[in-house]
Write a protein that holds these residues in place. Structure first.
Motif, PDB file in Angstrom:
ATOM      1  N   HIS A   1      18.342  39.359   3.667  1.00 16.39           N
ATOM      2  CA  HIS A   1      17.702  38.717   2.514  1.00 16.39           C
ATOM      3  C   HIS A   1      18.619  37.654   1.897  1.00 16.39           C
ATOM      4  CE1 HIS A   1      14.369  38.305  -0.092  1.00 16.39           C
ATOM      5  NE2 HIS A   1      15.049  38.574  -1.187  1.00 16.39           N
ATOM      6  N   SER A   2      19.030  36.738   2.743  1.00 14.50           N
ATOM      7  CA  SER A   2      19.850  35.596   2.316  1.00 14.50           C
ATOM      8  C   SER A   2      19.351  34.419   3.141  1.00 14.50           C
ATOM      9  CB  SER A   2      21.314  35.888   2.627  1.00 14.50           C
ATOM     10  OG  SER A   2      21.950  34.752   3.136  1.00 14.50           O
ATOM     11  N   GLN A   3      19.175  33.286   2.467  1.00 17.96           N
ATOM     12  CA  GLN A   3      18.517  32.135   3.097  1.00 17.96           C
ATOM     13  C   GLN A   3      19.068  31.763   4.476  1.00 17.96           C
ATOM     14  OE1 GLN A   3      18.170  29.124   0.205  1.00 17.96           O
ATOM     15  NE2 GLN A   3      16.999  27.791   1.513  1.00 17.96           N
TER      16      GLN A   3
ATOM     17  N   SER B   1      17.545  23.658   0.865  1.00 16.14           N
ATOM     18  CA  SER B   1      18.872  23.469   1.444  1.00 16.14           C
ATOM     19  C   SER B   1      19.459  24.808   1.861  1.00 16.14           C
ATOM     20  CB  SER B   1      19.791  22.801   0.424  1.00 16.14           C
ATOM     21  OG  SER B   1      21.122  22.948   0.835  1.00 16.14           O
ATOM     22  N   MET B   2      19.961  24.858   3.093  1.00 17.20           N
ATOM     23  CA  MET B   2      20.495  26.109   3.622  1.00 17.20           C
ATOM     24  C   MET B   2      21.864  26.450   3.017  1.00 17.20           C
ATOM     25  SD  MET B   2      18.521  27.598   5.680  1.00 17.20           S
ATOM     26  CE  MET B   2      16.933  27.146   6.323  1.00 17.20           C
TER      27      MET B   2
ATOM     28  N   PRO C   1      18.658  33.446  -4.422  1.00 18.21           N
ATOM     29  CA  PRO C   1      17.836  34.535  -3.886  1.00 18.21           C
ATOM     30  C   PRO C   1      16.452  34.032  -3.473  1.00 18.21           C
ATOM     31  CG  PRO C   1      18.657  35.053  -6.088  1.00 18.21           C
ATOM     32  CD  PRO C   1      18.999  33.639  -5.831  1.00 18.21           C
ATOM     33  N   LEU C   2      15.930  34.615  -2.420  1.00 16.15           N
ATOM     34  CA  LEU C   2      14.624  34.191  -1.906  1.00 16.15           C
ATOM     35  C   LEU C   2      13.532  35.079  -2.469  1.00 16.15           C
ATOM     36  CD1 LEU C   2      15.552  34.009   1.872  1.00 16.15           C
ATOM     37  CD2 LEU C   2      14.842  32.065   0.507  1.00 16.15           C
ATOM     38  N   THR C   3      12.372  34.485  -2.707  1.00 15.82           N
ATOM     39  CA  THR C   3      11.226  35.324  -3.051  1.00 15.82           C
ATOM     40  C   THR C   3      10.654  35.812  -1.723  1.00 15.82           C
ATOM     41  OG1 THR C   3       9.634  33.555  -2.896  1.00 15.82           O
ATOM     42  CG2 THR C   3      10.693  33.840  -5.039  1.00 15.82           C
ATOM     43  N   GLU C   4       9.776  36.813  -1.760  1.00 15.43           N
ATOM     44  CA  GLU C   4       9.200  37.368  -0.522  1.00 15.43           C
ATOM     45  C   GLU C   4       8.420  36.302   0.247  1.00 15.43           C
ATOM     46  OE1 GLU C   4       9.034  38.866  -3.522  1.00 15.43           O
ATOM     47  OE2 GLU C   4      10.424  40.501  -3.105  1.00 15.43           O
TER      48      GLU C   4
END
Lengths: 95, 234
Positions: free
Chosen positions: A10-12, B2-3, B8-11
């Motif tokens: 759960h990390s980009q 941007s990587m 934090p990412l949402t689902e």
């Protein structure tokens, strides 16, 4: 009760790397760098974390005196990815 | 997105990221197209030369244009070897299987050309042992034209069956649309060759080679060069 999302995935950038590797047999570091648009330093750190978790296998070779870093997803990495996607679907399912 | 930004990412963002990376992986493994270009050119040339030979009754002496296919196998071996030596940037799961299919195809072409060249003479020998012969007679005049007429009928149709196999496997397996279209055209033209004169079959084989390999080869080469010259960081 929702399962917790795997913090390693759960990390980009780590998720991008694993999603890329899941579709391939193996990929070279520069290929992953190009596809993710990440900087070499950041990518290197995140791949190392994936390696430590046992999700990715890294092999280093040389070609014409240039180092080549190949990355391959492990069976453990595939299982973790499948698990991650299943958990995500749980979150997104309308209740 | 941007990587290098580790927010934090949402689902939903996670799912979008997974889907976009899978698409990038699919589109990112380009073949250089040299093999397809070479096969397409050689087979098209062999078909056209054979048609000219039959249509205008031109003699090439000992040279059978279809032998060009055997000749093309030699650089093909070097291309496969070079590709193996050059560590590719990324490898698909099915790359080894597709390469094996093309290698077996090469061996099968080799065997089929032998079949075309040896079966008529072998049939003649076997029939002669039983005191039998196949004659060619002009039904209008009643005259015997050939006293030892042995041939493989519609041999191009057999070649077309073989041409379709690796082309369709690559087209379906690698989602290579030009090869898939070429392969379907190949099947249609196979049925056409069952009814056409052998000399036109050669021209049809040339069309199949252009559709199966030459056009997909040009497209693959273009995509490969575009990807090669694209900036390293997006």
């Amino acid at each position: 009760m929702f399962k917790e999302l795997d913090p390693i995935l759960h990390s980009q950038l780590r998720l991008a790397v694993v999603s890329l590797l899941i579709s391939l047999q193996e990929a070279e570091f520069t290929f992953i760098k190009e596809k993710t648009g990440a900087t070499a330093g950041n990518l290197s750190v995140q791949i190392q974390k994936l390696k430590e978790a046992g999700y990715v296998e890294v092999t280093k070779t040389f070609k014409d005196n240039y180092p080549l870093t190949n990355c391959k997803i492990t069976p453990q990495g595939i299982a973790a990815f499948e698990n991650y996607v299943a958990t995500l679907q749980q979150y997104l399912k309308p209740s | 997105m941007s990587m290098n930004n580790q927010k934090p990412l949402t689902e939903l963002e996670s799912l979008q990221l997974i889907s976009s990376m899978i698409q990038k992986a699919k589109g990112g493994v380009n073949r250089n197209g040299i093999g397809a270009l070479m096969w397409g050119t050689v087979v098209a040339l062999a078909g056209i030369l054979s048609y000219i030979k039959a249509e205008f009754d031109i003699s090439y002496g000992w040279f059978d244009p279809w032998l060009l296919c055997l000749l093309a196998l030699i650089p093909q071996i070097f291309i496969v070897r070079k590709e193996r030596l050059q560590k590719r940037l990324a490898k698909r799961h099915d790359d080894d299987v597709i390469n094996a299919v093309w290698s077996v195809y090469g061996i099968s072409i080799f065997m089929l050309v032998f079949y075309f060249n040896l079966v008529p003479a072998a049939t003649e020998g076997l029939m002669a042992q039983r005191n039998l012969a196949v004659l060619l007679k002009d039904t209008a005049t009643g005259q015997i034209i050939d006293t030892a007429f042995y041939t493989v009928y519609s041999h191009i149709s057999l070649l077309l069956i073989l041409f379709a196999v690796p082309t369709l496997i690559t087209g379906i397996g690698h989602q290579n649309k030009p090869m898939l279209i070429g392969g379907i055209l190949n099947i249609v033209l196979f049925f056409v060759t069952l009814y056409t004169n052998a000399k036109y079959d050669n021209l049809i084989a040339a069309v199949v080679a252009i559709g199966n390999w030459l056009v997909p080869g040009i497209i693959m080469r273009k995509q490969y060069l575009q990807a090669k010259h694209a900036p390293a960081n997006v």
